[in-house]
Design a protein around this motif. Sequence first.
Motif, PDB file in Angstrom:
ATOM      1  N   PHE A  49       0.839  -1.199   0.000  1.00 19.96           N
ATOM      2  CA  PHE A  49       0.000   0.000   0.000  1.00 19.96           C
ATOM      3  C   PHE A  49       0.876   1.253   0.000  1.00 19.96           C
ATOM      4  O   PHE A  49       0.662   2.178  -0.792  1.00 19.96           O
ATOM      5  CB  PHE A  49      -0.922   0.001   1.222  1.00 19.96           C
ATOM      6  N   ALA A  50       1.858   1.301   0.908  1.00 16.47           N
ATOM      7  CA  ALA A  50       2.716   2.485   1.030  1.00 16.47           C
ATOM      8  C   ALA A  50       3.495   2.741  -0.257  1.00 16.47           C
ATOM      9  O   ALA A  50       3.579   3.887  -0.722  1.00 16.47           O
ATOM     10  CB  ALA A  50       3.666   2.321   2.212  1.00 16.47           C
ATOM     11  N   ALA A  68      -9.190   4.082   0.763  1.00  9.11           N
ATOM     12  CA  ALA A  68     -10.048   2.885   0.789  1.00  9.11           C
ATOM     13  C   ALA A  68      -9.982   2.132  -0.539  1.00  9.11           C
ATOM     14  O   ALA A  68      -9.919   0.903  -0.551  1.00  9.11           O
ATOM     15  CB  ALA A  68     -11.486   3.267   1.108  1.00  9.11           C
ATOM     16  N   ALA A  69      -9.979   2.863  -1.648  1.00  9.73           N
ATOM     17  CA  ALA A  69      -9.909   2.208  -2.962  1.00  9.73           C
ATOM     18  C   ALA A  69      -8.583   1.475  -3.130  1.00  9.73           C
ATOM     19  O   ALA A  69      -8.546   0.334  -3.607  1.00  9.73           O
ATOM     20  CB  ALA A  69     -10.099   3.238  -4.075  1.00  9.73           C
ATOM     21  N   LEU A  70      -7.490   2.112  -2.725  1.00 11.11           N
ATOM     22  CA  LEU A  70      -6.191   1.441  -2.828  1.00 11.11           C
ATOM     23  C   LEU A  70      -6.120   0.273  -1.840  1.00 11.11           C
ATOM     24  O   LEU A  70      -5.538  -0.768  -2.159  1.00 11.11           O
ATOM     25  CB  LEU A  70      -5.049   2.429  -2.583  1.00 11.11           C
ATOM     26  N   GLY A  71      -6.731   0.422  -0.670  1.00  7.59           N
ATOM     27  CA  GLY A  71      -6.788  -0.689   0.283  1.00  7.59           C
ATOM     28  C   GLY A  71      -7.521  -1.886  -0.291  1.00  7.59           C
ATOM     29  O   GLY A  71      -7.093  -3.025  -0.120  1.00  7.59           O
ATOM     30  N   ARG A  72      -8.633  -1.627  -1.000  1.00  6.19           N
ATOM     31  CA  ARG A  72      -9.363  -2.729  -1.662  1.00  6.19           C
ATOM     32  C   ARG A  72      -8.471  -3.403  -2.699  1.00  6.19           C
ATOM     33  O   ARG A  72      -8.451  -4.635  -2.818  1.00  6.19           O
ATOM     34  CB  ARG A  72     -10.636  -2.208  -2.322  1.00  6.19           C
ATOM     35  N   TYR A  73      -7.733  -2.599  -3.447  1.00  3.53           N
ATOM     36  CA  TYR A  73      -6.845  -3.162  -4.462  1.00  3.53           C
ATOM     37  C   TYR A  73      -5.812  -4.096  -3.817  1.00  3.53           C
ATOM     38  O   TYR A  73      -5.573  -5.199  -4.301  1.00  3.53           O
ATOM     39  CB  TYR A  73      -6.131  -2.043  -5.224  1.00  3.53           C
ATOM     40  N   VAL A  74      -5.230  -3.666  -2.710  1.00  2.79           N
ATOM     41  CA  VAL A  74      -4.203  -4.466  -2.039  1.00  2.79           C
ATOM     42  C   VAL A  74      -4.793  -5.772  -1.508  1.00  2.79           C
ATOM     43  O   VAL A  74      -4.171  -6.830  -1.609  1.00  2.79           O
ATOM     44  CB  VAL A  74      -3.524  -3.634  -0.924  1.00  2.79           C
ATOM     45  N   MET A 117      -9.112  -6.271 -10.014  1.00  5.24           N
ATOM     46  CA  MET A 117      -7.868  -5.496 -10.004  1.00  5.24           C
ATOM     47  C   MET A 117      -7.796  -4.600 -11.245  1.00  5.24           C
ATOM     48  O   MET A 117      -7.389  -3.440 -11.148  1.00  5.24           O
ATOM     49  CB  MET A 117      -6.659  -6.437  -9.952  1.00  5.24           C
ATOM     50  N   GLY A 118      -8.211  -5.134 -12.378  1.00  6.22           N
ATOM     51  CA  GLY A 118      -8.193  -4.345 -13.610  1.00  6.22           C
ATOM     52  C   GLY A 118      -9.084  -3.116 -13.516  1.00  6.22           C
ATOM     53  O   GLY A 118      -8.721  -2.037 -14.003  1.00  6.22           O
ATOM     54  N   GLN A 119     -10.236  -3.254 -12.885  1.00  7.10           N
ATOM     55  CA  GLN A 119     -11.134  -2.104 -12.734  1.00  7.10           C
ATOM     56  C   GLN A 119     -10.508  -1.032 -11.861  1.00  7.10           C
ATOM     57  O   GLN A 119     -10.550   0.158 -12.189  1.00  7.10           O
ATOM     58  CB  GLN A 119     -12.465  -2.556 -12.129  1.00  7.10           C
TER      59      GLN A 119
END
Length: 156
Positions: A49-50, A68-74, A117-119
Amino acid sequence: MAGRKPLPTQLKLVKGTARPHRMNPAEPQPVVAVPDPPEHLDAEDRAVFATMAQMLARHGVMTELDAAALGRYVVIRRRWLEAEAEVKRRGPVVKTSNDNIIQNPFLAVANKCLAQMGQIESEFGLTPSSRSRIRTASPAATRDPFEDFLNRGSTA
């Protein structure tokens, strides 16, 4: 409300499709920042994430509102890696208890994660096609008229 969801003004400006009569003058303008990772991530996911947040902030894409969006991606990335490990271990097809051969259920999980992940990657401009739709402002467009006024007559 039917129809497409509206694009944020900044994205319209970056893509070069902004029209003054269609822009929201009261739209929030979050500041580019590197937010702290969400608490639910483990140590390895926090490091991912970082790293990604810093990279996205360098390119002007990351704000505190995007954590939150990047957290979901991770999280989805972790799930994908675990599913891929199971597919490698068991293979793309498996036998059931009745000796029927079926697609490995972990392959379906991996494929679903790849789509998700693509989205999210597209939202952050992390794919070549999503980047190709983005135009950066020219140096002349980013000049401050007041700064030009103050510097008039200078040779620099």
